[in-house]
Write a protein that holds these residues in place. Structure first.
Motif, PDB file in Angstrom:
ATOM      1  N   PRO A 201     -32.130  49.541  29.896  1.00  0.00           N
ATOM      2  CA  PRO A 201     -32.763  48.778  28.807  1.00  0.00           C
ATOM      3  C   PRO A 201     -31.917  48.742  27.535  1.00  0.00           C
ATOM      4  N   ALA A 202     -31.307  49.870  27.172  1.00  0.00           N
ATOM      5  CA  ALA A 202     -30.471  49.896  25.972  1.00  0.00           C
ATOM      6  C   ALA A 202     -29.214  49.073  26.166  1.00  0.00           C
ATOM      7  N   GLY A 204     -28.910  46.468  28.108  1.00  0.00           N
ATOM      8  CA  GLY A 204     -29.317  45.070  28.025  1.00  0.00           C
ATOM      9  C   GLY A 204     -29.438  44.587  26.595  1.00  0.00           C
ATOM     10  N   GLU A 205     -29.954  45.440  25.729  1.00  0.00           N
ATOM     11  CA  GLU A 205     -30.072  45.064  24.312  1.00  0.00           C
ATOM     12  C   GLU A 205     -28.698  44.901  23.681  1.00  0.00           C
ATOM     13  N   VAL A 206     -27.782  45.819  24.000  1.00  0.00           N
ATOM     14  CA  VAL A 206     -26.426  45.725  23.453  1.00  0.00           C
ATOM     15  C   VAL A 206     -25.747  44.437  23.921  1.00  0.00           C
ATOM     16  N   SER A 208     -27.150  41.660  24.861  1.00  0.00           N
ATOM     17  CA  SER A 208     -27.765  40.490  24.217  1.00  0.00           C
ATOM     18  C   SER A 208     -27.245  40.314  22.795  1.00  0.00           C
ATOM     19  N   GLU A 209     -27.006  41.418  22.096  1.00  0.00           N
ATOM     20  CA  GLU A 209     -26.442  41.324  20.746  1.00  0.00           C
ATOM     21  C   GLU A 209     -25.016  40.781  20.789  1.00  0.00           C
ATOM     22  N   THR A 216     -22.354  44.110  17.709  1.00  0.00           N
ATOM     23  CA  THR A 216     -23.413  45.097  17.879  1.00  0.00           C
ATOM     24  C   THR A 216     -23.117  46.290  16.985  1.00  0.00           C
TER      25      THR A 216
END
Length: 243
Positions: A201-202, A204-206, A208-209, A216
Motif C-alpha cells: 500500500p505504501a 502504491g502511494e509513492v 502514484s505520487e 515524492t
C-alpha cells in the motif's frame, strides 16, 4: 506487537483490492504473458496475448520478473527467485496476541482470531520458467520444530496447509524502487525480498505520487536501480560477487 501494527490475509485482501481498483475504473487483465515491450521516446507499447497496449507511463511491478523488464530498457538488477515456506496449523485455543519473529532464527509466526497459527521458515521450491512453486515438507517440519522450541504449547499441533510462491530477492535485501535511469516514464517497484505484501500500500502511494506529481517526499536513494550498475571496466563476475 505495537498498537499500530497490523496483519491481513492476502487470500482475502488481494481480491478486495482488485475489486476496489475495478470500481475506481481500472481494467485488470489476468493471464496475459508479455511478449514484447518498447519505448519510442514518448509512448510505451506492450504486447500481450495478441493485444497491444500503449501508454506514456509504465510501472514495472513484476516481482521476480521485474529484473527482466528492467533489462529490456538497459538497466541491470541482480534478482534471484525466493520461495518462502509457509504453514498453518489447525485452530487452537487463542493464546498469542503478538506477531513473533526471531532475528536470524528463520522463524516467524502469529495466531489469528480463529485460533490457527500461521508460521514461516525455510524455503520452498519452484521453477520461474513455468512458472511453478510448491512448499517443501522438510522445510515445514523444520519450521514447526523451531516454533515448538519457541512456544512449547505448540507441540502436537497439526499442520493443515502449506504454501509458497515466487518472489524476487536482491543481494542487499532491499527493493528496487523509483524512476528509471534510462527511460522517461518508466518506474520500478520490484525485488521486495519477501516484504512486498506488507509494503504494497505504501509503495502504491509513492508510485502514484511519482506518476501524478513527478515527485515524492519519500527518500528513495537507497532503492535506486543505479546501485547495481557495474562500473566501467569492472569484471562482471567480480562485480556480482561483491554484490
Amino acid at each position: 506487537m505495537l498498537e499500530e501494527d497490523g496483519s491481513a490475509n492476502p487470500r482475502l485482501l488481494a481480491p478486495a483490492l482488485a475489486q476496489a481498483a475495478r470500481t475506481a475504473g481500472a481494467t485488470i487483465l489476468e493471464r496475459h504473458a508479455v511478449t514484447a515491450m518498447a519505448h519510442d521516446g514518448s509512448t510505451f507499447r506492450v504486447e500481450a496475448n495478441g493485444g497491444v497496449f500503449a501508454a506514456p507511463v509504465l510501472l514495472n511491478c513484476a516481482g521476480f520478473w521485474g529484473a527482466a523488464v528492467a533489462e529490456r530498457f538497459g538497466e541491470h538488477a541482480p534478482v534471484e527467485a525466493l520461495h518462502p515456506n509457509m504453514v498453518v496449523t489447525e485452530p487452537l485455543p487463542y493464546f498469542c496476541p503478538l506477531n513473533i519473529g526471531v532475528v536470524g532464527g528463520d522463524i516467524y509466526l502469529r495466531q489469528i482470531s480463529r485460533g490457527n497459527v500461521i508460521l514461516g521458515g525455510g524455503r520452498g521450491e519452484g521453477d520461474t520458467t513455468v512458472p511453478m512453486s510448491r512448499p517443501r515438507p522438510d522445510s515445514g517440519a523444520a519450521a514447526m520444530a523451531k516454533a515448538v522450541r519457541l512456544i512449547p504449547r505448540l507441540a502436537g499441533a497439526l499442520i493443515i496447509r502449506s504454501w509458497t510462491g515466487i518472489d524476487g530477492l536482491t543481494p542487499d535485501v532491499l527493493p528496487v524502487m523509483g524512476p528509471s535511469r534510462t527511460t522517461p516514464g518508466l518506474f520500478h517497484a520490484f525485488g521486495f525480498s519477501g516484504h512486498g505484501f506488507m509494503l504494497g500500500p505504501a509503495v502504491g502511494e509513492v508510485l502514484s505520487e511519482l506518476v501524478l506529481d513527478g515527485r515524492t517526499d519519500v527518500p528513495l536513494e537507497a532503492f535506486d536501480i543505479g546501485r547495481f550498475a557495474r562500473p566501467e571496466g569492472a569484471a562482471e563476475d567480480a562485480w556480482n560477487t561483491r554484490l
